[in-house]
Write a protein that holds these residues in place. Structure first.
Motif, mmCIF file in Angstrom:
data_model
loop_
_atom_site.group_PDB
_atom_site.id
_atom_site.type_symbol
_atom_site.label_atom_id
_atom_site.label_comp_id
_atom_site.label_asym_id
_atom_site.label_seq_id
_atom_site.Cartn_x
_atom_site.Cartn_y
_atom_site.Cartn_z
ATOM 1 N N SER A 10 4.306 57.516 38.258
ATOM 2 C CA SER A 10 3.632 56.482 39.037
ATOM 3 C C SER A 10 2.146 56.483 38.715
ATOM 4 O O SER A 10 1.530 57.524 38.523
ATOM 5 C CB SER A 10 3.833 56.732 40.535
ATOM 6 N N SER A 11 1.586 55.302 38.639
ATOM 7 C CA SER A 11 0.150 55.149 38.380
ATOM 8 C C SER A 11 -0.426 54.189 39.399
ATOM 9 O O SER A 11 0.156 53.151 39.696
ATOM 10 C CB SER A 11 -0.090 54.625 36.958
ATOM 11 N N VAL A 12 -1.563 54.554 39.955
ATOM 12 C CA VAL A 12 -2.218 53.738 40.968
ATOM 13 C C VAL A 12 -3.342 52.960 40.311
ATOM 14 O O VAL A 12 -4.273 53.541 39.745
ATOM 15 C CB VAL A 12 -2.762 54.614 42.116
ATOM 16 N N LEU A 13 -3.254 51.641 40.356
ATOM 17 C CA LEU A 13 -4.268 50.779 39.775
ATOM 18 C C LEU A 13 -5.058 50.095 40.885
ATOM 19 O O LEU A 13 -4.552 49.902 41.992
ATOM 20 C CB LEU A 13 -3.619 49.721 38.878
ATOM 21 N N PRO A 14 -6.288 49.710 40.613
ATOM 22 C CA PRO A 14 -7.065 48.999 41.620
ATOM 23 C C PRO A 14 -6.382 47.698 42.017
ATOM 24 O O PRO A 14 -5.634 47.112 41.238
ATOM 25 C CB PRO A 14 -8.404 48.737 40.905
ATOM 26 N N PRO A 15 -6.612 47.225 43.229
ATOM 27 C CA PRO A 15 -6.002 45.967 43.673
ATOM 28 C C PRO A 15 -6.360 44.812 42.744
ATOM 29 O O PRO A 15 -7.508 44.659 42.335
ATOM 30 C CB PRO A 15 -6.597 45.764 45.074
ATOM 31 N N GLY A 16 -5.365 44.008 42.410
ATOM 32 C CA GLY A 16 -5.580 42.857 41.548
ATOM 33 C C GLY A 16 -5.592 43.151 40.070
ATOM 34 O O GLY A 16 -5.770 42.244 39.265
ATOM 35 N N VAL A 17 -5.417 44.426 39.687
ATOM 36 C CA VAL A 17 -5.414 44.815 38.274
ATOM 37 C C VAL A 17 -3.978 45.080 37.838
ATOM 38 O O VAL A 17 -3.273 45.887 38.459
ATOM 39 C CB VAL A 17 -6.286 46.060 38.033
ATOM 40 N N ASP A 18 -3.540 44.417 36.789
ATOM 41 C CA ASP A 18 -2.187 44.595 36.279
ATOM 42 C C ASP A 18 -2.172 45.655 35.194
ATOM 43 O O ASP A 18 -3.144 45.848 34.465
ATOM 44 C CB ASP A 18 -1.646 43.276 35.706
ATOM 45 N N ALA A 19 -1.052 46.359 35.089
ATOM 46 C CA ALA A 19 -0.885 47.327 34.008
ATOM 47 C C ALA A 19 -0.790 46.578 32.685
ATOM 48 O O ALA A 19 -0.121 45.542 32.598
ATOM 49 C CB ALA A 19 0.374 48.157 34.237
ATOM 50 N N PRO A 20 -1.454 47.081 31.614
ATOM 51 C CA PRO A 20 -1.438 46.356 30.339
ATOM 52 C C PRO A 20 -0.043 46.122 29.782
ATOM 53 O O PRO A 20 0.208 45.092 29.153
ATOM 54 C CB PRO A 20 -2.261 47.265 29.416
ATOM 55 N N HIS A 21 0.888 47.078 30.025
ATOM 56 C CA HIS A 21 2.222 46.917 29.448
ATOM 57 C C HIS A 21 3.017 45.799 30.106
ATOM 58 O O HIS A 21 4.094 45.452 29.641
ATOM 59 C CB HIS A 21 3.000 48.231 29.525
ATOM 60 N N GLU A 22 2.487 45.222 31.194
ATOM 61 C CA GLU A 22 3.191 44.116 31.826
ATOM 62 C C GLU A 22 3.124 42.843 30.982
ATOM 63 O O GLU A 22 3.724 41.833 31.339
ATOM 64 C CB GLU A 22 2.642 43.869 33.231
ATOM 65 N N SER A 23 2.392 42.884 29.873
ATOM 66 C CA SER A 23 2.469 41.766 28.939
ATOM 67 C C SER A 23 3.840 41.716 28.280
ATOM 68 O O SER A 23 4.291 40.642 27.860
ATOM 69 C CB SER A 23 1.383 41.897 27.868
ATOM 70 N N PHE A 24 4.545 42.853 28.194
ATOM 71 C CA PHE A 24 5.875 42.897 27.594
ATOM 72 C C PHE A 24 6.972 43.206 28.614
ATOM 73 O O PHE A 24 8.147 43.047 28.308
ATOM 74 C CB PHE A 24 5.916 43.953 26.478
ATOM 75 N N PHE A 25 6.616 43.688 29.800
ATOM 76 C CA PHE A 25 7.572 43.959 30.869
ATOM 77 C C PHE A 25 7.160 43.169 32.108
ATOM 78 O O PHE A 25 5.987 42.882 32.303
ATOM 79 C CB PHE A 25 7.596 45.455 31.239
ATOM 80 N N TYR A 26 8.142 42.856 32.964
ATOM 81 C CA TYR A 26 7.804 42.329 34.284
ATOM 82 C C TYR A 26 8.476 43.204 35.333
ATOM 83 O O TYR A 26 9.532 43.792 35.111
ATOM 84 C CB TYR A 26 8.210 40.864 34.442
ATOM 85 N N GLU A 27 7.818 43.314 36.481
ATOM 86 C CA GLU A 27 8.293 44.193 37.543
ATOM 87 C C GLU A 27 9.031 43.387 38.600
ATOM 88 O O GLU A 27 8.544 42.359 39.069
ATOM 89 C CB GLU A 27 7.126 44.943 38.173
ATOM 90 N N THR A 28 10.220 43.838 38.963
ATOM 91 C CA THR A 28 11.027 43.171 39.984
ATOM 92 C C THR A 28 10.625 43.667 41.370
ATOM 93 O O THR A 28 9.833 44.596 41.520
ATOM 94 C CB THR A 28 12.521 43.429 39.761
ATOM 95 N N GLY A 29 11.212 43.054 42.383
ATOM 96 C CA GLY A 29 10.907 43.462 43.749
ATOM 97 C C GLY A 29 11.349 44.869 44.063
ATOM 98 O O GLY A 29 10.793 45.519 44.960
ATOM 99 N N SER A 30 12.347 45.380 43.348
ATOM 100 C CA SER A 30 12.831 46.738 43.582
ATOM 101 C C SER A 30 12.048 47.788 42.806
ATOM 102 O O SER A 30 12.400 48.970 42.831
ATOM 103 C CB SER A 30 14.314 46.832 43.200
ATOM 104 N N GLY A 31 11.015 47.359 42.079
ATOM 105 C CA GLY A 31 10.202 48.300 41.317
ATOM 106 C C GLY A 31 10.721 48.595 39.928
ATOM 107 O O GLY A 31 10.233 49.521 39.273
ATOM 108 N N GLN A 32 11.675 47.811 39.447
ATOM 109 C CA GLN A 32 12.210 48.026 38.100
ATOM 110 C C GLN A 32 11.456 47.174 37.097
ATOM 111 O O GLN A 32 11.142 46.007 37.359
ATOM 112 C CB GLN A 32 13.694 47.666 38.055
ATOM 113 N N TYR A 33 11.167 47.777 35.928
ATOM 114 C CA TYR A 33 10.527 47.042 34.848
ATOM 115 C C TYR A 33 11.595 46.511 33.902
ATOM 116 O O TYR A 33 12.462 47.256 33.440
ATOM 117 C CB TYR A 33 9.552 47.943 34.084
#
Length: 489
Positions: free
Chosen positions: A40-63
């Motif tokens: 788990s990684s904690v990012l500042p509010p409003g900041v997306d993880a860079p790898h989300e350009s190739f993955f998207y996160e579902t409501g259950s926390g799955q990439y």
């Protein structure tokens, strides 16, 4: 804001390489086989993880990968459905038909059209695009020598361009798995390759040329694998794709978008076939026995054995029009695990420009001054998968370059095409599906134009260099000609 990229994997080669690519992406971004984050990684509010350009996160926390896999033959897609990553991909993103293309471009194209497979593929792509907030383009993985990758691939590129790129200026990047010179899957690979290259000349913005023959050579000579399998080749191609997309998946100032890659790599639209080099490449047996300094890695990037393009023995006699180097991992500063420093990379480039042997200097086009490199640095160390033949190292680099050496790839299949077509061998398979002899001749002419474009550019470089040498010597007027030789001609 993260800019999303969607990967489209077409045909057996595209799907199999795509599987290894996503397995490596998951290992690099600490994502498990079920899509859940391992760390788990904690990012500042409003900041997306860079790898989300190739993955998207579902409501259950799955990439979930932003990808669509398609093949006419169900076997390759079924392998993904039954693999260890079967819970990673969205079930609707794995699409297949019930009959293969027979390994021919024309049959793959006809099946894609008559059986409405291209519209089905586009429906799945639209679902993936709808999940994007800041969509920037596609990566299309396909083999030019395959039936589905070739025939369906050309129609898919055209549909993607018409639907998403004409008005919105999104980018389409091809990851081309180029046929090997020694190991062919079908006899008609040269026909498929020429048709694929000719008919997609203006359908993609950039085409990464990943040569299977170079991957074979890399496995044999660099990683000491005596009999490379397709699993070994796919692992090599996956590492190269990972290295060439680092700037899209991590925080780095160089080539952080598809637009910037095009700007830095493509000087003119017709020169859109870059080649990729990777270093260091060693076998697992050499682990711990070598220290790969930034200079050693930079030097290896310009060696033909590290190039994913079988450019022949005279690689460095060609001319570079652009070169982007992306380093990743730890530096040699002696202060612990700190990222590679920019000063180390620029010092390596300076030493490369002034070596003891002038024959090993990479030559740029004469109008590009000071041998300029674009440099990017990622602090994350390289990662290998459990079945990868690569040795694990603290640092790695990739060179994305635009060189006239790529014409050797096109020449190789062009000659094979001529040998088959001279005897009209297997032409009847294409004629029976609706092709004509004019289609063969037109494709051959367009493919030859690609070769001729790079040949003309290399001649322009040499003529300009000769003129610059004459000016440096204070000579004026046209260069002298050999009167006797001219009279003989």
């Amino acid at each position: 804001m993260v800019k999303e990229v969607i990967c489209v994997h077409l045909g057996q080669a595209g799907v199999q390489v795509g599987y290894d690519v996503w397995e490596l992406f998951c290992a690099e971004h600490q994502i498990g086989c079920d899509g859940h984050a391992l760390q788990s990684s904690v990012l500042p509010p409003g900041v997306d993880a860079p790898h989300e350009s190739f993955f998207y996160e579902t409501g259950s926390g799955q990439y979930v990968p932003r990808s669509v896999m398609f093949d006419l033959d169900p076997s390759a897609v079924d392998e993904v459905r039954n693999s260890r990553l079967k819970h990673l991909f969205h079930p609707e993103s794995l699409v297949n038909f019930k009959q293969d293309s027979g390994g021919t471009f024309v049959q793959g194209q006809q099946m894609g059209r008559q059986c409405k497979q291209v519209p089905l593929l586009m429906d799945r792509v639209r679902l993936a695009v709808d999940l994007c907030d800041n969509f920037q383009g596609f990566f299309v993985f396909r083999s030019w020598g395959g039936g589905t990758g070739g025939g369906v691939g050309v129609d898919a590129l055209e549909e993607l361009g018409d639907a998403f790129c004409v008005e919105s200026y999104k980018k389409i990047f091809e990851v081309v798995i180029y046929p090997s010179a020694e190991h062919g899957t079908t006899t008609v690979e040269p026909y498929n390759c020429v048709f694929s290259g000719a008919l997609s000349r203006h359908l993609a913005d950039l085409s990464y040329m990943l040569d299977n023959q170079a991957a074979y050579n890399m496995c044999r000579h660099k990683m000491k694998v005596s009999n490379p399998t397709f699993e070994d080749l796919n692992a090599v191609l996956a590492q190269v794709v990972s290295a060439s997309t680092l700037s899209l998946r991590y925080d780095v100032e160089l080539n952080s978008t598809l637009d910037e890659i095009c700007t830095n790599i493509i000087p003119e639209p017709q020169f859109r076939y870059p080649i990729v080099s990777l270093a260091p490449v060693r076998s697992k047996k050499s682990a711990g026995h070598e220290n790969f300094s930034p200079y050693e890695i930079t030097k290896e990037l310009f060696e033909s054995k590290n190039l994913l393009c079988d450019a022949g023995p005279h690689f460095l006699q060609n001319r570079f029009e652009a070169a982007c180097v992306v380093f990743r991992g730890e530096g040699d500063t002696g202060y612990g695990a700190v990222p590679v420093q920019a000063c180390e990379v620029y010092d390596a480039i300076r030493r490369l420009k002034n070596p003891t042997s002038r024959a090993h200097i990479p030559k740029f086009c004469p109008w590009i001054k000071n041998l300029g490199f674009k440099v990017g640095i990622v602090g994350v160390p390289p990662v290998t998968t459990p079945n990868s033949p690569f040795v694990k190292t603290k640092r790695q680099a990739a060179l994305l370059s635009n060189s006239t050496a790529v014409r050797n790839l096109f020449i190789r299949q062009y000659r094979k095409f001529l040998k088959l077509f001279y005897h009209k061998a297997f032409v009847h398979q294409y004629i029976a599906q609706g092709f004509t002899m004019d289609d063969f001749l037109e494709a051959l002419e367009q493919y030859r134009d690609i070769i001729e474009t790079y040949r003309i550019r290399l001649n322009q470089c040499k003529e300009t260099e000769e003129e610059m040498q004459r000016q440096a010597l204070g000579l004026t007027g046209p260069p002298p000609t050999d009167t006797a030789a001219t009279a003989t001609q």
